[in-house]
Design a protein around this motif. Sequence first.
Motif, PDB file in Angstrom:
ATOM      1  N   GLY A   1      26.431  -2.898  21.744  1.00  0.00           N
ATOM      2  CA  GLY A   1      25.768  -2.593  20.475  1.00  0.00           C
ATOM      3  C   GLY A   1      24.384  -2.017  20.723  1.00  0.00           C
ATOM      4  N   SER A   2      23.650  -2.617  21.665  1.00  0.00           N
ATOM      5  CA  SER A   2      22.290  -2.126  21.953  1.00  0.00           C
ATOM      6  C   SER A   2      22.332  -0.738  22.581  1.00  0.00           C
ATOM      7  CB  SER A   2      21.565  -3.080  22.908  1.00  0.00           C
ATOM      8  OG  SER A   2      21.452  -4.323  22.295  1.00  0.00           O
ATOM      9  N   HIS A   3      23.246  -0.522  23.522  1.00  0.00           N
ATOM     10  CA  HIS A   3      23.348   0.817  24.133  1.00  0.00           C
ATOM     11  C   HIS A   3      23.743   1.862  23.081  1.00  0.00           C
ATOM     12  CE1 HIS A   3      22.640  -0.411  28.207  1.00  0.00           C
ATOM     13  NE2 HIS A   3      23.615  -1.300  28.169  1.00  0.00           N
ATOM     14  N   GLY A   4      24.693   1.495  22.241  1.00  0.00           N
ATOM     15  CA  GLY A   4      25.179   2.446  21.234  1.00  0.00           C
ATOM     16  C   GLY A   4      24.125   2.759  20.189  1.00  0.00           C
ATOM     17  N   ALA A   5      23.312   1.742  19.846  1.00  0.00           N
ATOM     18  CA  ALA A   5      22.291   1.950  18.807  1.00  0.00           C
ATOM     19  C   ALA A   5      21.295   3.022  19.234  1.00  0.00           C
ATOM     20  CB  ALA A   5      21.589   0.629  18.498  1.00  0.00           C
ATOM     21  N   GLU A   6      21.141   3.217  20.552  1.00  0.00           N
ATOM     22  CA  GLU A   6      20.234   4.280  21.027  1.00  0.00           C
ATOM     23  C   GLU A   6      20.746   5.670  20.638  1.00  0.00           C
ATOM     24  OE1 GLU A   6      19.512   3.833  25.246  1.00  0.00           O
ATOM     25  OE2 GLU A   6      19.132   1.690  24.962  1.00  0.00           O
ATOM     26  N   MET A   7      22.042   5.767  20.385  1.00  0.00           N
ATOM     27  CA  MET A   7      22.630   7.063  19.994  1.00  0.00           C
ATOM     28  C   MET A   7      22.431   7.344  18.503  1.00  0.00           C
ATOM     29  SD  MET A   7      24.087   8.117  22.770  1.00  0.00           S
ATOM     30  CE  MET A   7      22.838   7.280  23.702  1.00  0.00           C
ATOM     31  N   ILE A   8      22.001   6.336  17.770  1.00  0.00           N
ATOM     32  CA  ILE A   8      21.898   6.453  16.310  1.00  0.00           C
ATOM     33  C   ILE A   8      20.449   6.760  15.934  1.00  0.00           C
ATOM     34  CG2 ILE A   8      22.277   5.251  14.091  1.00  0.00           C
ATOM     35  CD1 ILE A   8      24.870   5.644  15.774  1.00  0.00           C
ATOM     36  N   ASP A   9      20.263   7.798  15.143  1.00  0.00           N
ATOM     37  CA  ASP A   9      18.915   8.194  14.734  1.00  0.00           C
ATOM     38  C   ASP A   9      18.608   7.702  13.318  1.00  0.00           C
ATOM     39  OD1 ASP A   9      18.260   9.694  17.085  1.00  0.00           O
ATOM     40  OD2 ASP A   9      19.711  11.201  16.409  1.00  0.00           O
ATOM     41  N   GLU A  10      17.327   7.564  13.062  1.00  0.00           N
ATOM     42  CA  GLU A  10      16.851   7.232  11.719  1.00  0.00           C
ATOM     43  C   GLU A  10      17.496   8.201  10.710  1.00  0.00           C
ATOM     44  OE1 GLU A  10      14.988   4.976  10.341  1.00  0.00           O
ATOM     45  OE2 GLU A  10      14.660   6.002   8.425  1.00  0.00           O
ATOM     46  N   GLY A  11      18.053   7.652   9.654  1.00  0.00           N
ATOM     47  CA  GLY A  11      18.607   8.493   8.593  1.00  0.00           C
ATOM     48  C   GLY A  11      20.048   8.950   8.822  1.00  0.00           C
TER      49      GLY A  11
END
Length: 357
Positions: free
Chosen positions: A145-155
């Motif tokens: 989850g933490s690694h994947g969240a880095e792929m997700i941008d604000e908005g």
Amino acid sequence: MKRIHELVRSFQEQELLLPIWFEEDKLHFIDQKKLPFESRIEAITEVDELATAIKDMTIRGSGAIGTCGAWGLYLAALRSHGNPEAIIQAGALLKQTRPTAVNLMKTVDEIIGIVQGKGSDLIERIEQKTIEILERQLAFEHQLGSHGAEMIDEGDAILTHCHSGALAGSGYGGRALSVIRKAHEQGKNIHVYTCETRPYLQGARITAYELKKFGIPHTLLTDNMSGYCMSQGMVQKVVVGSDRVASNGDLANKIGTYMHALAAKANGVPFYTATSSHTIDLAVAAGRDIEVEFRDASEVTSFQKRAIAPEGTNALYPSFDITPNELISGIITEKGVMQAPYPSSLRSLQSTVESGV
Ligand code: RUB
């Protein structure tokens, strides 16, 4: 030494949505066929009841049925007073339930390894292995989850398919929803498009239920809307789970995933699968070698026992499809995000897992 009841208590004290747990000498699980209209809990004492629950999708999702491999053999060990033959037989029964997701096969094999190994109290050794598997699976959810969240941008608006969430895993967020839940917890302003996922409607019934519970803004789409939404610039990322990843990066996931991946490629939208090293099957060269489960056509011609097509209509139900690796922008795992060329990145991932690095 930690005992199974302590582990369950510690899981229950965390903010988890547990799909399956052990209490008062019975295995308990949520009937996922009834969600979100009814939160019915089943309690069983026999492995063949567990096999039936997996087959009829009362318990489902590759991570959750993966842990059933451990839970089921722990139950078999208790019921048979540690009889190795009975435990091996129970493993064979569980492995026959659903063919596509590899986690179930792998956890059964891990426990069978204990049965065939040396040591004094077999029940206690299986209990310890079960605890190890359950703790590891939950840790994976937080890590990937933490690694994947880095792929997700604000908005970002993120499209997902089927249900790759807490109840399909170990209770935090499974795979795809662990990425989404972490990004949300980091304070990123995100929106999720959840595809309903005909015919079993995992996306409408269960993903929407979890997103609501976690307070994550979301919108329900029917499966045939994803191409339109992507063409309109409404989707910035696609994140799905996976039932098995071949050594070349081809991915087996819920039927319809391939269609979303094609639309994503055509519209320049990055397409990720969130998974764990446990779901990567290096014994399988390519997606064409993964067995796709075909389920009863009546699940397509009816919904919750109500006919939706004229009597006698032929229907087809391949339950999974294969997304070729060239459509996949990255494979999110507990060790980081694997990139193409997948044959080498997945192999080196597996060697770090085996060496415990
Ligand atoms: C579930 C399904 C989910 C996968 C991947 O299939 O295809 O998308 O399990 O999610 P079913 P995860 O509902 O037929 O069991 O990787 O989180 O398991």
